[in-house]
Design a protein around this motif. Structure first.
Motif, PDB file in Angstrom:
ATOM      1  N   TYR A  80       5.403  10.188 -11.540  1.00  0.00           N
ATOM      2  CA  TYR A  80       6.357   9.265 -10.944  1.00  0.00           C
ATOM      3  C   TYR A  80       5.923   7.814 -11.133  1.00  0.00           C
ATOM      4  O   TYR A  80       4.859   7.542 -11.685  1.00  0.00           O
ATOM      5  CB  TYR A  80       6.548   9.599  -9.462  1.00  0.00           C
ATOM      6  CG  TYR A  80       7.149  10.963  -9.269  1.00  0.00           C
ATOM      7  CD1 TYR A  80       8.512  11.168  -9.403  1.00  0.00           C
ATOM      8  CD2 TYR A  80       6.352  12.059  -8.981  1.00  0.00           C
ATOM      9  CE1 TYR A  80       9.069  12.434  -9.246  1.00  0.00           C
ATOM     10  CE2 TYR A  80       6.891  13.328  -8.817  1.00  0.00           C
ATOM     11  CZ  TYR A  80       8.252  13.494  -8.953  1.00  0.00           C
ATOM     12  OH  TYR A  80       8.795  14.744  -8.802  1.00  0.00           O
ATOM     13  N   GLU A 100       4.000   8.684  -5.568  1.00  0.00           N
ATOM     14  CA  GLU A 100       3.917  10.049  -5.049  1.00  0.00           C
ATOM     15  C   GLU A 100       2.594  10.348  -4.344  1.00  0.00           C
ATOM     16  O   GLU A 100       2.274  11.503  -4.081  1.00  0.00           O
ATOM     17  CB  GLU A 100       4.122  11.048  -6.190  1.00  0.00           C
ATOM     18  CG  GLU A 100       3.009  10.949  -7.215  1.00  0.00           C
ATOM     19  CD  GLU A 100       3.135  11.898  -8.384  1.00  0.00           C
ATOM     20  OE1 GLU A 100       3.420  13.085  -8.172  1.00  0.00           O
ATOM     21  OE2 GLU A 100       2.922  11.436  -9.501  1.00  0.00           O
ATOM     22  N   LYS A 122      -4.545  13.986  -5.184  1.00  0.00           N
ATOM     23  CA  LYS A 122      -3.573  13.590  -4.162  1.00  0.00           C
ATOM     24  C   LYS A 122      -4.301  12.817  -3.063  1.00  0.00           C
ATOM     25  O   LYS A 122      -5.439  13.138  -2.719  1.00  0.00           O
ATOM     26  CB  LYS A 122      -2.927  14.816  -3.528  1.00  0.00           C
ATOM     27  CG  LYS A 122      -2.124  15.657  -4.467  1.00  0.00           C
ATOM     28  CD  LYS A 122      -1.618  16.878  -3.732  1.00  0.00           C
ATOM     29  CE  LYS A 122      -0.895  17.824  -4.647  1.00  0.00           C
ATOM     30  NZ  LYS A 122      -0.450  19.039  -3.927  1.00  0.00           N
ATOM     31  N   ARG A 125      -1.699  11.030   2.365  1.00  0.00           N
ATOM     32  CA  ARG A 125      -0.793  12.039   2.893  1.00  0.00           C
ATOM     33  C   ARG A 125      -1.185  12.369   4.326  1.00  0.00           C
ATOM     34  O   ARG A 125      -2.370  12.427   4.639  1.00  0.00           O
ATOM     35  CB  ARG A 125      -0.847  13.307   2.039  1.00  0.00           C
ATOM     36  CG  ARG A 125      -0.305  13.072   0.647  1.00  0.00           C
ATOM     37  CD  ARG A 125      -0.802  14.110  -0.352  1.00  0.00           C
ATOM     38  NE  ARG A 125      -0.357  13.716  -1.675  1.00  0.00           N
ATOM     39  CZ  ARG A 125       0.644  14.282  -2.317  1.00  0.00           C
ATOM     40  NH1 ARG A 125       1.300  15.294  -1.780  1.00  0.00           N
ATOM     41  NH2 ARG A 125       0.982  13.859  -3.508  1.00  0.00           N
TER      42      ARG A 125
END
Length: 157
Positions: A80, A100, A122, A125
Motif C-alpha cells: 500500500y 498499512e 507489522k 497496531r
C-alpha cells in the motif's frame, strides 16, 4: 524536502512527479528531474544518493552527481501507499513504511546473499475487543551510532 551537502542544495519532491534542486545561495531552482513512476511521496538523501518513493509503489535511487537518469528502480516491498523512507546511516540501504502499518528494510547491494537480509514487519497496531486498529507509519528516524531506528505515527486519541 531534504538537504544535500554533496551538492550544496535543497531537494524538494512534488506531486507533479518531479524532484527539484534549489541553490540556497541563489534562491532559485537549478534543476528539475522527472519521476516518471508517479508522484513523490517521500525521499531521503544519503551522501551522494537520493532515494525516492513514488505513488506507483516504485523506489528510485539517483546519484546526485549525475541526475540524468536514476541508477536503480525497484518495486516497493509494501503493498500500500508509502508514507516515509529513510536511508541507513551506513548508506547500505533504506527503511520504508506505509499506510498499512508495515515497515520494510531494504539493501542497495543486489548480491543474493545481501538481499536475503531484507525483511518487512507489522507495527503500529492495537488489538482491543477482537478488533485490530491499524495506523499508518508516518515517520522513521535512525540512531546515528547504533543503526537502530524508530517509527512513529499520529494517533487521534
Amino acid at each position: 524536502m531534504e538537504y544535500s551537502n554533496k551538492v550544496n542544495g535543497i531537494l524538494t519532491g512534488s506531486w507533479d512527479k518531479t524532484i527539484k534542486l534549489w541553490d540556497p545561495r541563489e534562491r532559485e531552482c537549478i534543476g528539475t528531474y522527472e519521476q516518471n513512476n508517479g508522484n513523490v511521496y517521500s525521499m531521503s538523501v544519503c551522501e551522494e544518493k537520493i532515494v525516492v518513493a513514488t505513488s506507483e509503489r516504485k523506489v528510485l535511487v539517483w546519484d546526485l552527481r549525475n541526475m540524468s537518469q536514476y541508477i536503480m528502480r525497484r518495486e516497493s516491498a509494501l503493498k500500500y501507499q508509502t508514507r516515509a523512507i529513510k536511508c541507513f546511516p551506513n548508506r547500505e540501504g533504506y527503511v520504508m513504511s506505509s499506510i498499512e502499518g508495515r515497515v520494510a528494510v531494504e539493501y542497495f547491494d543486489l548480491d543474493p546473499e545481501v538481499q536475503k537480509k531484507k525483511f518487512a514487519f507489522k507495527c503500529h497496531r492495537i488489538k482491543e475487543n477482537n478488533m485490530e486498529m491499524i495506523y499508518p507509519v508516518n515517520a522513521i528516524s535512525f540512531h546515528n551510532i547504533y543503526n537502530t531506528f524508530a517509527t512513529g505515527n499520529i494517533l487521534n486519541i
